[in-house]
Design an enzyme around this catalytic site. Structure first.
Site, mmCIF file in Angstrom:
data_model
loop_
_atom_site.group_PDB
_atom_site.id
_atom_site.type_symbol
_atom_site.label_atom_id
_atom_site.label_comp_id
_atom_site.label_asym_id
_atom_site.label_seq_id
_atom_site.Cartn_x
_atom_site.Cartn_y
_atom_site.Cartn_z
ATOM 1 N N LYS A 1 76.887 46.291 32.019
ATOM 2 C CA LYS A 1 75.605 45.751 31.551
ATOM 3 C C LYS A 1 74.755 46.778 30.813
ATOM 4 C CE LYS A 1 74.940 41.678 34.351
ATOM 5 N NZ LYS A 1 76.116 41.627 35.258
ATOM 6 N N GLU B 1 65.183 38.282 32.563
ATOM 7 C CA GLU B 1 65.429 37.521 33.776
ATOM 8 C C GLU B 1 66.564 38.214 34.518
ATOM 9 O OE1 GLU B 1 66.773 36.799 30.872
ATOM 10 O OE2 GLU B 1 68.875 36.941 31.492
ATOM 11 N N SER C 1 84.967 45.272 35.172
ATOM 12 C CA SER C 1 83.598 45.216 34.654
ATOM 13 C C SER C 1 82.581 46.006 35.467
ATOM 14 C CB SER C 1 83.146 43.757 34.555
ATOM 15 O OG SER C 1 83.275 43.115 35.806
HETATM 16 C C1 LIG Z 1 76.925 40.587 35.472
HETATM 17 C C2 LIG Z 1 78.320 40.967 35.741
HETATM 18 C C3 LIG Z 1 79.406 40.169 35.296
HETATM 19 C C4 LIG Z 1 79.223 38.848 34.618
HETATM 20 O O1 LIG Z 1 78.577 38.875 33.396
HETATM 21 P P1 LIG Z 1 79.342 38.640 32.007
HETATM 22 O O2 LIG Z 1 78.247 38.448 31.046
HETATM 23 O O3 LIG Z 1 80.219 37.447 32.170
HETATM 24 O O4 LIG Z 1 80.136 39.873 31.758
HETATM 25 C C5 LIG Z 1 80.687 40.629 35.513
HETATM 26 N N1 LIG Z 1 80.923 41.780 36.175
HETATM 27 C C6 LIG Z 1 79.926 42.556 36.631
HETATM 28 C C7 LIG Z 1 80.255 43.811 37.350
HETATM 29 C C8 LIG Z 1 78.594 42.189 36.434
HETATM 30 O O5 LIG Z 1 77.602 42.958 36.897
#
Ligand SMILES: *Cc1c(COP(=O)(O)O)cnc(C)c1O
Length: 399
Positions: free
Chosen positions: A90, A112, A379
């Site tokens: 993020k 948000e 992610s």
């Molecule tokens: C917020 C988040 C997501 C989901 O958000 P996307 O916009 O679909 O990438 C996925 N993995 C992590 C670790 C997150 O913090």
């Protein structure tokens, strides 16, 4: 495969700008500022420097040898977004938008947040750039995510509780859009995924495309060829869009997006907007979303807070319809099992969101065969999820 939306922000029939007339000038202004910024070498140089020296990029591409062995097939590589500052992808987006806000002369960021991850990433960027920061968050989420509320406050942000509706993410997003109308002159609204009205979906994808650009160069260097498959989890869809974007034109690279099946699609308790939703309008864009027969947006469910969103970015809807990306879903239970696998086998605690992508790799590895190369977008890291996992395990032992 077309990569840019039309002038009004449409990806095929999806996307667009379904917002109050009063927001139109702000969105057009933002779009112009963004277009100019990404063509300005000085902007890109500064963004690159901050991503490198502050966020810790490039994130490594790691060959998970023991996981590969355990899953019995394809060679599994992990794109380590979990190693970025604040523990997830993020930050790539909030730094990009904050730098743009600074260029536009805005003194305040607002956002948000659901679980608080995007709120923390925005508050972090605000601190870095010396800006004020207002975060809108549902009271139910504030209750469930107290540590992230504290983090945002330590970082200097003001957290505004949202009591309307179910007091969760979709309500916070609606309230944030309303609040933005009143303050657009000095305030930049930072959206956390490839959702919202044009230009947000393509802007957020652009700021996250660094994941794909790096992964492409890294896999070519390590294996001498392109991967057979890329797997990423899909909440709003930003980490997936970021990694997919560098491979869209390579027809042989299969792209797989994994939604949260929660307790199972048949139970209705899930967050699979593409897999089990229908076309509608949410937060200023047309896309797939979870809604009842009267068009009321339904609450999503997932064990992972980051996937717990009742919509999906419009470009994903387009990729689904055109079959460029294959979407599937993974249950809470399967994600937890994959969380366990990676933790025990590799010593990496994955975020529950990313555990969905790992679970999909587990399903597919054997059939793909040992010669296949797969990249899984890791992610984020799982430290934030530990309480949640313990609570889930306790509940399941009781039942
Ligand atoms: C917020 C988040 C997501 C989901 O958000 P996307 O916009 O679909 O990438 C996925 N993995 C992590 C670790 C997150 O913090």
């Amino acid at each position: 495969m077309k990569q840019e939306p039309d002038a009004l922000g449409h990806f095929g029939p999806y996307g667009g700008r379904y917002v109050a007339e009063t927001l139109m000038p702000a969105l057009i202004n933002l779009e112009q500022a963004f277009r100019q910024a990404v063509q300005d070498p000085a902007f890109n140089k500064r963004l690159h420097e901050i991503l490198r020296d502050y966020a810790g990029r490039p994130s490594p591409l790691y060959f998970a040898e023991r996981l590969t062995k355990a899953y019995g097939g394809a060679r599994l590589y992990l794109k380590r977004e979990d190693l970025c500052h604040t523990g997830a992808h993020k930050i790539n987006n909030t730094i990009g938008q904050a730098l743009l806000a600074q260029r536009m002369g805005k003194q305040r960021l607002m956002a948000e947040t659901g679980a608080g991850q995007h709120g923390v990433a925005t508050a972090t960027a605000a601190a870095l750039f010396g800006m004020a920061c207002d975060i809108f968050m549902g009271t139910e989420d504030i209750r469930r995510q107290a540590p992230n509320v504290q983090r945002m406050q330590f970082l200097g942000a003001t957290v505004y509780p949202v009591r309307s509706g179910t007091a969760t993410l979709k309500d916070a997003m609606s309230e944030a859009m309303r609040a933005w109308v009143a303050r657009v002159d000095d305030t930049f609204y930072v959206i956390g995924s490839v959702a919202g009205p044009h230009p947000y979906p393509s802007m957020v994808r652009t700021f996250q495309s660094v994941i794909g650009t790096e992964a492409r160069a890294q896999i070519l260097k390590k294996t001498g060829r392109l991967p057979d498959m890329i797997i990423a989890c899909v909440g709003g869809g930003s980490n997936a869009a970021g990694i997919f974007s560098a491979f869209l034109k390579d027809a042989k690279v299969r792209l797989v997006g994994v939604e949260a099946a929660g307790f199972g699609l048949k139970t209705g308790l899930h967050a699979a907007s593409i897999g089990a939703g229908s076309i509608g309008i949410l937060h200023g864009a047309k896309s797939y979303l979870l809604q009842d027969d009267d068009g009321q947006v339904r609450n999503a469910h997932s064990i992972s807070a980051g996937l717990d969103y009742p919509g999906v970015g419009p470009e994903h809807a387009y990729w689904a319809d055109t079959h460029r990306v294959k979407y599937c879903s993974v249950t809470d239970a399967a994600a937890l099992r994959a969380f366990d696998d990676l933790t025990r086998l590799e010593g990496i605690l994955p975020a529950l969101e990313a555990s969905h992508a790992l679970a999909e790799a587990r399903k597919r590895a054997r059939a793909l065969g040992r010669k296949a190369v797969v990249i899984i977008n890791l992610s984020g890291r799982g430290d934030k999820d530990l309480d949640n996992i313990v609570a889930y395990q306790k509940k399941h032992r009781e039942h």
